[in-house]
Scaffold this motif. Structure first.
Motif: not given
Ligand code: SAM
Length: 289
Positions: A130-142, A227-229
């Motif tokens: 529940n306290t976790e946060t993830y970052v999802a990145l769509d096709r990051v180029r740089d 939990p949040v993405v």
């Protein structure tokens, strides 16, 4: 530790090999790690700097080769990482500054470089709490954006970064540099868009996607219940419809002035610190993890 002069034979286990020639096959192999293809084939990548190498070893990353400049010979910390490398079956090379410059493609190279085994955390292994946060990145180029995001996610106490679709390599020299070592601290996963959405659906996490056409002010979202993405779009194109529609909500960061949008890494930083505001405290940083 004993020394062996520059030659073309593989060094004996437990020795430090001195290398001054750019045509040495081991050096050629290490230089080839600047290419993604070679990193993928060998499952290895390079990290520059003594601090990064020490951090990586402390976090149990497997080192294949330690390379250090002649001038660093005899320094206690360098000797220590060299001994650790040899103890774990790795190779230690003492090289000229010319060789280090060629390996790192820099005029003023760091004194120490490590070659490590790369590692992705399988998405299927992640069961977000529940306290976790993830970052999802769509096709990051740089690479600079990706490295900065991994570093920021680590600092904000996120639990991991998920690369969605075809992205820049988290293990390129540029990205590793920009992470300032956080690539060793924060698990990185990768997935195709469909597999990512399936995983998110089953995991119980809420995807908060960011979009310039988002209708929800990012400050009005309650990030404390699940939990949040945080899903961030590609630098040029933003999120494709498939990902935007798969998200629970589309959040927007308000803007004034003439800028069309925020830089991807900046937008990710803003979102991360808002999503984790209730968990981050100045007094007890370790409790936010
Ligand atoms: N031209 C792109 C577009 O039309 O979406 C701009 C993409 S922006 C440089 C990269 C990503 O950063 C966006 O896809 C979004 O995830 C995030 N972003 C940037 N500024 C934002 C804002 N004001 N609100 C919400 N997300 C933003």
């Amino acid at each position: 530790m004993s020394f062996e002069r520059d030659d073309r034979r593989a060094p004996r286990v437990g020795t430090v090999k001195e290398v001054t020639s750019l045509t040495n096959p081991i050096i050629k192999d290490i230089r080839a790690l600047s290419q993604k293809k070679h990193r993928e084939e060998t499952g290895t990548f390079m990290a520059e700097g003594l601090k990064l190498v020490i951090d990586a070893l402390e976090l149990n990353w497997s080192i294949r080769t330690l390379i250090y400049a002649k001038a660093a010979k005899g320094k206690a910390q360098v000797e220590k990482v060299a001994a650790k490398t040899i103890a774990s079956g790795g190779l230690v090379l003492e090289v000229s500054e010319k060789v280090l410059s060629a390996i790192t493609r820099r005029d003023n190279p760091q004194m120490v470089v490590g070659v490590f085994e790369s590692h992705y955390r399988p998405l299927a292994d992640i069961r977000p709490a529940n306290t976790e946060t993830y970052v999802a990145l769509d096709r990051v180029r740089d690479p600079g954006n990706l490295g900065t995001i991994i570093r920021t996610a680590d600092a904000a106490g996120a639990a991991g970064v998920i690369l969605v679709g075809e992205t820049t390599d988290p293990f390129s020299l540029e990205t590793v540099r920009a992470t300032m070592g956080s690539v060793f601290a924060l698990p990185v996963s990768r997935a195709e868009p469909r597999a990512f959405l399936d995983w998110a659906g089953k995991s119980g996490a809420e995807i908060v996607a960011t979009h310039l056409a988002g209708s929800v002010d990012y400050r009005t979202i309650d990030y404390t219940k699940k939990p949040v993405v945080l899903l961030m779009g590609n630098e040029q194109q933003g999120l494709p419809p498939e990902l935007a529609e798969g998200a629970g909500r589309l959040a927007r960061i308000p803007q004034q002035g003439r800028a069309d949008s925020l830089n991807l890494a900046v937008a990710t930083g803003v979102m991360l610190y808002e999503a984790r505001r209730h968990l981050l405290s100045l007094d007890t940083p370790e409790k936010s993890r």
